[in-house]
Write a protein that holds these residues in place. Structure first.
Motif, short mmCIF file in Angstrom:
data_model
loop_
_atom_site.label_atom_id
_atom_site.label_comp_id
_atom_site.label_asym_id
_atom_site.label_seq_id
_atom_site.Cartn_x
_atom_site.Cartn_y
_atom_site.Cartn_z
N VAL A 7 0.83 -1.20 0.12
CA VAL A 7 -0.18 -0.05 0.02
C VAL A 7 0.76 1.20 0.04
O VAL A 7 0.43 2.34 -0.16
N GLY A 8 1.97 1.07 0.20
CA GLY A 8 3.13 2.15 0.05
C GLY A 8 3.56 2.74 1.57
O GLY A 8 3.87 3.96 1.69
N LYS A 9 3.59 1.83 2.57
CA LYS A 9 3.96 2.19 3.94
C LYS A 9 5.60 2.55 3.92
O LYS A 9 6.04 3.56 4.34
N SER A 10 6.46 1.69 3.18
CA SER A 10 7.84 1.90 2.89
C SER A 10 8.25 3.28 2.18
O SER A 10 8.89 3.90 2.15
N THR A 11 7.10 3.41 1.05
CA THR A 11 7.42 4.40 0.33
C THR A 11 6.93 5.76 1.15
O THR A 11 7.85 6.85 0.58
N LEU A 12 6.17 5.83 1.93
CA LEU A 12 5.92 6.98 3.05
C LEU A 12 7.29 7.39 3.56
O LEU A 12 7.70 8.45 3.52
N LEU A 13 7.95 6.38 3.89
CA LEU A 13 9.05 6.52 4.61
C LEU A 13 10.22 7.17 3.83
O LEU A 13 10.89 8.15 4.14
N LYS A 14 10.21 6.45 2.68
CA LYS A 14 11.28 6.94 1.52
C LYS A 14 10.91 8.45 1.04
O LYS A 14 11.81 9.23 0.63
N LEU B 168 14.74 12.45 14.06
CA LEU B 168 13.79 11.83 13.48
C LEU B 168 14.12 10.40 13.03
O LEU B 168 15.19 10.24 12.59
N LEU B 169 13.58 9.43 13.70
CA LEU B 169 13.91 8.15 13.38
C LEU B 169 12.72 7.32 12.75
O LEU B 169 11.61 7.26 13.32
N LEU B 170 13.30 6.75 11.72
CA LEU B 170 12.15 5.84 10.46
C LEU B 170 12.47 4.64 10.56
O LEU B 170 13.82 4.13 10.40
N LEU B 171 11.66 3.83 11.19
CA LEU B 171 12.05 2.20 11.24
C LEU B 171 11.03 1.58 10.49
O LEU B 171 9.66 1.58 10.45
N ASP B 172 11.55 0.80 9.53
CA ASP B 172 10.63 0.09 8.40
C ASP B 172 10.54 -1.44 8.95
O ASP B 172 11.49 -2.06 8.53
#
Lengths: 293, 277
Positions: A65-72, A188-192
């Motif tokens: 659905v684009g969850k990783s894409t949101l982080l990218k 800011l910490l982004l955890l995929d």
């Protein structure tokens, strides 16, 4: 219980982040009517949301659905087709961001010490070799050595930091990679999907670690998750991606029969188990709870 | 004094001094590059580039050009071909081997064609494929040394970001590292070191010097800088030992480089197995 629904409907999206615990101040992340197209396919569109500084936010939703894409998008690795994204009120340059990519575990043939992998977060982007014995004459080198011990200690990886990273368990590897992401004191910490492939005990430990980093170190944490339950007790808010759009709000606002049914444009039922866990049923892709695999 | 006598005997002739100098330069370079080749899982690309050494060297002889020039040009061109065809730079682990294999097969066929066109060259083909002690000129030594120094300097500059990219390309990209550019740059450096190595070991046995010391070092040591140094030391030791044995026994050097490399690799596996037990 005003849940604001963001779709790419005529009239554009509303700002889902107006009701926030932190209230005013510069948001950590602000997306304004953002759309992403990958390989000609629209991933999601018309998404507006605001992640406040110091929040612990989960990104939920079905596969693809684009969850990783949101982080990218937040990292600037994927360009927006429309709309805009701001990190701490401006373009991303200069914002220290820690990132744990979605990944499979390291192959056991990777014979590099966990410590050296974690250290890449401190100086991995620097050109040139590390000068041998630099800590004798370089204050920066000494500071980096100290910081490395600090983050290894924070994630609880000191005990196995000298072992080859490929020989560590999945949970240990995630801790090392979170230490790497923390190296340069990110705001800011982004955890995929840091919980993917971990047993329940490790899922809870890593969730607790994310929460601790957020509360004690004051870091804004955004975690992509398949299953909301291990992190449910730690979260401020969730972003639920589905049907090409997004909803953001407190978990009890978003993960409801009404909100998710509207988001999926299909009947969805959210059940609460006696132990407090949430189970989403009714849509083949709705995976807020994942059962045993 | 036996060692001094042996050294004196080995270094008595100019061709042996050239061979030692060239072999050392090549072993140091291959040791550094090879460690990253093994880390990145690009051994097949390395092997293909060394196959390209066959048409590279044969073509140079056919057209009357310096061998190292022919090797370097064709290997670099093939590296760029691998980078674009095989999309190695994007980490496509499934499409890449087929594309790389295609280049390898074509390279071998081209080499065979060049060798056939140049009829008077039967011994030369043997040397190109399996390496030779003889005929390494002073000029080649200087060229190889310059190539090694420049390539190692380039590796020193990119080593840390390259390590990051090799382990975790997505995180490296988020740290602002140019992932694709680095991957292509490394393939070009690999091509140059393959070209240099091929002069000593021959096109078919380049693998021995490029991969075996590095793979052995990775078995033994887990600190990257130390592992690279060990890979270099093992490579140099293998080359020196092979040169001496080849000189004393009159058997081809490629055989000895490969055999000693194989032994070192097996020993490293054994040592690690023992240290685990």
């Amino acid at each position: 219980m005003a849940v604001l629904r963001i779709r790419d409907a005529p009239g554009g999206g509303l700002d889902a982040g107006t009701r926030t615990p932190a209230g005013a101040g510069v948001p950590a992340v602000a997306l304004i009517r953002a759309s992403v197209t990958l390989g000609g396919r629209r991933v999601w569109g018309g998404v507006s949301l605001r992640i406040e500084a110091g929040e612990f936010v989960a990104v939920l939703g079905p596969n693809g659905v684009g969850k990783s894409t949101l982080l990218k998008v937040i990292l600037g690795l994927v360009p927006l087709a429309a709309g805009s994204v701001e990190v701490f009120g401006g373009p991303r340059d200069g914002v220290r961001t820690g990132y744990l990519p979605q990944r499979r575990s390291f192959d056991s043939s990777l014979r590099i010490r966990a410590r050296d992998v974690a250290r890449l977060g401190l100086d991995g982007a620097r050109w040139g070799i590390r000068v041998p014995f630099a800590r004798r004459f370089s204050a920066r080198s000494r500071a980096e050595d100290r910081r490395l011990e600090e983050v290894l200690d924070l994630v609880g990886a000191s005990a196995y930091a000298d072992r080859p990273v490929g020989e560590l368990s999945g949970g240990e590897q995630q801790r090392v990679l979170i230490a790497r992401a923390l190296g340069r004191r990110p705001t800011l910490l982004l955890l995929d999907e840091p919980l993917e492939g971990l047993d329940l005990g490790n899922q809870q430990a890593i969730s607790g670690l994310g929460s601790r980093i957020c509360r004690e170190e004051g870091v804004t944490v955004v975690m992509v998750a398949h299953d909301v339950n291990p992190i449910l007790g730690h979260l401020d808010r969730v972003i639920y991606l589905a049907g090409g759009g997004a909803v953001m709000g407190r978990p009890e606002e978003v993960i409801t029969t009404e909100t998710l049914s509207a988001l999926y444009s299909a009947p969805i039922e959210v059940l609460r188990a006696s132990d407090g866990r949430l189970v989403v049923v009714g849509h083949p892709d709705a995976v807020s709870f994942h059962g045993h695999r | 004094m036996a060692i001094a006598d042996l050294a004196e005997q080995l270094l008595r002739y100019a061709f042996m001094r050239n061979a030692f100098a060239a072999g050392t330069a090549v072993a140091v370079l291959a040791g550094v590059i090879g460690w990253f080749v093994v880390l990145r899982g690009e051994t097949f690309a390395g092997h293909t580039l060394s196959s390209v050494g066959f048409p590279g060297a044969a073509g140079a002889v056919l057209f009357g050009l310096p061998q190292l020039l022919g090797l370097a040009v064709l290997c670099t061109a093939s590296a760029l071909g691998i980078a674009s065809l095989g999309r190695v730079a994007e980490g496509d682990r499934y499409g890449a081997p087929a594309a790389i294999g295609t280049i390898q097969a074509f390279a071998l066929a081209l080499g065979f064609l060049f060798a056939s066109l140049y009829r008077g060259l039967l011994n030369g083909v043997n040397g190109i494929l399996f390496g030779t002690l003889l005929g390494i000129t002073q000029a080649q030594v200087v060229l190889l040394a310059a190539l090694a120094v420049l390539s190692i300097c380039a590796m020193a500059v990119i080593s840390r970001p390259l390590l990051y990219v090799s382990i975790d390309p997505d995180a490296a990209a988020s740290a602002g590292i140019p992932v694709k550019a680095l991957s292509v740059a490394f393939l070009v450096l690999l091509a140059l070191s393959v070209a240099a190595t091929t002069l000593i070991t021959g096109a078919l046995l380049t693998f021995a010097l490029l991969v075996m010391p590095a793979a052995a070092a990775q078995q033994l040591v887990t600190r990257p800088p130390v592992a690279v140094l060990l890979s270099v030391a093992l490579g140099v030791a293998i080359v020196w030992l092979s040169l001496a044995t080849a000189y004393l026994t009159d058997y081809p050097i490629g055989f000895f480089v490969t055999s000693f490399g194989f032994v070192v690799y097996l020993l490293s596996r054994g040592v690690r197995r023992l240290s685990l037990a």
